[in-house]
Design a protein around this motif. Structure first.
Motif, PDB file in Angstrom:
ATOM      1  N   ARG A   4       0.802  -1.204   0.000  1.00 52.71           N
ATOM      2  CA  ARG A   4       0.000   0.000   0.000  1.00 52.71           C
ATOM      3  C   ARG A   4       0.842   1.263   0.000  1.00 52.71           C
ATOM      4  N   TRP A 146      -6.116   0.639  -0.517  1.00 49.90           N
ATOM      5  CA  TRP A 146      -5.689   1.998  -0.193  1.00 49.90           C
ATOM      6  C   TRP A 146      -4.874   1.970   1.084  1.00 49.90           C
ATOM      7  N   ALA A 148      -3.156   4.611   4.459  1.00 46.69           N
ATOM      8  CA  ALA A 148      -3.120   5.875   5.179  1.00 46.69           C
ATOM      9  C   ALA A 148      -1.986   5.793   6.199  1.00 46.69           C
ATOM     10  N   SER A 296      -0.677   2.283   7.387  1.00 45.18           N
ATOM     11  CA  SER A 296      -1.796   1.451   7.808  1.00 45.18           C
ATOM     12  C   SER A 296      -1.509  -0.025   7.592  1.00 45.18           C
ATOM     13  N   SER A 328      -2.646   9.113   0.496  1.00 45.54           N
ATOM     14  CA  SER A 328      -3.170   7.753   0.423  1.00 45.54           C
ATOM     15  C   SER A 328      -2.865   7.161  -0.942  1.00 45.54           C
ATOM     16  N   SER A 330      -3.180   4.216  -3.668  1.00 52.33           N
ATOM     17  CA  SER A 330      -4.144   3.177  -4.021  1.00 52.33           C
ATOM     18  C   SER A 330      -3.618   2.434  -5.224  1.00 52.33           C
ATOM     19  N   ILE A 402      -7.631  12.155   4.007  1.00 50.51           N
ATOM     20  CA  ILE A 402      -6.713  11.573   3.036  1.00 50.51           C
ATOM     21  C   ILE A 402      -6.802  12.308   1.699  1.00 50.51           C
TER      22      ILE A 402
END
Length: 448
Positions: A4, A146, A148, A296, A328, A330, A402
Motif C-alpha cells: 500500500r 488503499w 493511510a 496502515s 493515500s 491506491s 486523506i
C-alpha cells in the motif's frame, strides 16, 4: 505489508522503444470462456482473492482465473519482460509509480468503454479513482486497495511520561516549533541515565529511547514520515497536483519543515537516518522508540508485538489546530492491451471491485484495506473483535483527511535521482541548498 505504500525505486524498467498497444478500445478481444491470468506482488492478496474465485466462476460459466504472485523485487521486471515477449498477464496489479511508463508504452487498456457497457459505478470507491486517470482523460485502472498513516505508540511509555491516549490523538504541529508533537516527543525521549529530553543534563549522544522514530527519509515523497506533517499546511508535492510539471521542494514552507525534521535527529529526539537496521515495528517493540509514524499496512503487525500494548492515534493536527492530512496510495487493477481475453479479464477485475468480493478477500487476510467503504467497515469490525482498533483509518477516509498520491511522469527515475539528494540532506552531506536543486531536477525529469 508494503503493497500500500508507493513501491520503492527499483531498477529502471525500460523497453528498447515505446510499444504500440496490440489493440485498443473497450469490448474487444475475448470469448465466452477461457482462462484469465491475473498477477500481483502481494502474497496475502494472492491468497485472499482466491476467496472470490468460486463466486466469480459461478457467475461466469466457462471462465477460470489463474492467480500468480511474484515478489516485489522481481514483479515489474517480469511484467516488462511479458510485455516484450507478448505473454504478459491479462490483468495485473500496478503501482501508480509505473502508470505513466506503461501508458506511454501502450501496454494499458482504457477501461472507459467497459465501464459504460457494464454500467459499472466508479462511485463505489472511497479513494483512488483519480489516481488512475491518464493525461488523455481516460480511466486505466480500478482501485484495488488503499493506505493511510497513523501514529503508533507504546502505551506504557506514554502513561509513564504522564500522557494519555487522548494527548497523543490531539497532538498539534507547526514548522516553527513543532507544536505539542515536539513537546511530547521530547519528553518521551530518555537517555541512558534516565534523563528525559526536556530535562537538564540530557545526553543526546547516549539515547536509550527516542521519543519518535525517524521522520527523515531518503524517500522522495515522505508518505508515512514527513508528508503527514507538511501536508497539513496545504503543501502538496506536485504542481499541479496530478501530472505535475514540477515538485515543490523549493517552497519555503517545505524547507522549514525539513529543517525541523532534521533537527529532531540532531537534538537526539529521533534516530538519525540509517541508525537502525530494524524496521519501525521492531524499534517500537524493543523499546527503542516511544512513537512511530507508520503506514496502515503495519497496523496488525504493531498490534501483535509480544508483551506490548500499542495504541494507534491519528496523524497530527496542523498549524490551524483542526486540519489532518495524509497521502493515500491506491494500487490499481489494470488490463493489458495485448490480451486476447480482455472481456473476461474485465469481468474479473470488475468482480474484484465489488463489495462482496473485497469483503471476502480482506476478511480472509486482515492485512490490507479494501477500497470500497462497506468492505472496509467489515474489516474494521472484524479486526476490532480481535483487539485491533482501525478506527483512526476509517475516520481518515470518512472525514476527508486523506488525499490521493497523484500520478506523475517518470516515477522510477524520480526515485533513483531525488532519493540520494534527500538522503544527503538528512545525513548532513548537504544543506538547504539541495532543495532548489531537487526542484529543478524534478522539473527536468517530469518533462522527460
Amino acid at each position: 505489508m508494503r503493497t500500500r505504500r508507493l513501491i520503492p525505486a527499483l531498477a529502471v524498467l525500460a523497453l528498447a522503444a515505446p510499444l504500440a498497444a496490440c489493440s485498443a478500445g473497450g469490448g474487444g478481444g475475448g470469448s465466452a470462456g477461457g482462462t484469465v491470468n491475473w498477477w500481483t506482488w502481494d502474497e496475502k492478496q494472492a491468497v485472499s482473492y482466491k476467496e472470490c474465485l468460486a463466486g466469480f466462476e459461478e457467475e461466469n460459466p466457462g471462465v477460470t482465473v489463474n492467480i500468480s504472485q511474484y515478489g516485489v523485487d522481481d514483479y515489474f521486471t517480469k511484467l516488462t519482460a511479458g510485455f516484450v515477449a507478448g505473454n504478459a498477464p491479462d490483468a495485473f496489479q500496478n503501482s501508480v509509480q509505473f502508470f505513466d511508463a506503461y501508458a506511454k508504452q501502450g501496454q494499458l487498456e482504457p477501461l472507459d468503454d467497459y465501464i459504460a457497457k457494464s454500467d459499472y459505478d466508479l462511485g463505489v470507491f472511497n479513494v483512488g479513482v483519480e489516481n488512475w486517470k491518464y493525461t488523455d482523460g481516460k480511466q486505466y485502472a480500478l482501485p484495488l486497495d488503499w493506505a493511510a498513516s497513523a501514529i503508533y505508540f507504546n502505551e506504557d511509555m506514554v502513561t509513564q511520561a504522564g500522557y494519555t491516549a487522548d494527548d497523543i490523538a490531539s497532538m498539534t504541529w507547526n514548522p516553527d516549533d513543532g507544536g505539542t508533537f515536539d513537546e511530547i516527543a521530547t519528553h518521551l525521549t530518555i537517555d541512558e541515565n534516565g534523563v528525559r529530553g526536556d530535562e537538564p543534563g540530557f545526553d543526546k549522544t547516549k539515547v536509550a529511547t527516542y521519543g519518535v522514530g525517524n521522520l527523515g527519509t531518503e524517500d522522495y515523497i515522505g508518505q508515512t514520515t514527513w508528508n503527514p506533517f507538511i501536508s497539513t499546511t496545504g503543501w502538496k508535492i506536485g504542481d499541479p497536483a496530478a501530472w505535475a510539471t514540477q515538485f515543490r521542494y523549493d517552497d519555503p514552507e517545505f524547507i522549514k519543515t525539513m529543517d525541523w525534521v532534521r533537527g529532531l535527529s540532531d537534538r537526539g529526539i529521533a534516530p538519525k537516518l540509517g541508525e537502525f537496521t530494524i524496521g519501525d515495528t521492531e524499534q517500537l517493540g524493543s523499546g527503542k522508540v516511544a512513537m512511530s509514524s507508520g503506514g496502515s499496512w503495519s497496523a496488525t503487525t504493531f498490534a501483535q508485538l509480544p508483551g506490548l500494548e500499542v495504541g494507534i492515534a491519528p496523524t497530527v493536527l496542523g498549524p490551524d489546530g483542526t486540519t489532518r492530512s495524509m497521502m493515500s496510495n491506491s494500487n490499481g487493477n489494470e488490463l493489458w492491451a495485448g490480451s486476447k481475453n480482455k472481456d473476461n479479464a474485465w469481468k474479473w477485475i470488475s468482480y474484484m471491485g465489488s463489495e462482496d468480493c473485497q469483503t471476502k478477500a480482506a476478511l480472509q487476510s486482515g492485512s490490507f484495506f479494501p477500497s470500497i467503504p462497506g468492505a472496509m467497515d467489515a474489516v474494521a469490525a472484524d479486526q476490532l473483535s480481535k483487539g485491533v482498533d482501525l478506527g483512526v483509518f476509517v475516520d481518515a477516509a470518512k472525514n476527508g483527511w486523506i488525499y490521493p498520491a497523484y500520478p506523475s511522469a517518470n516515477g522510477s527515475e524520480m526515485g533513483t535521482t531525488i532519493q540520494p539528494l534527500m538522503e544527503a540532506y538528512f545525513t548532513h552531506e548537504r544543506d538547504d541548498d539541495v532543495f532548489p536543486e531537487m526542484a529543478a531536477t524534478s522539473k527536468e525529469i517530469l518533462a522527460g
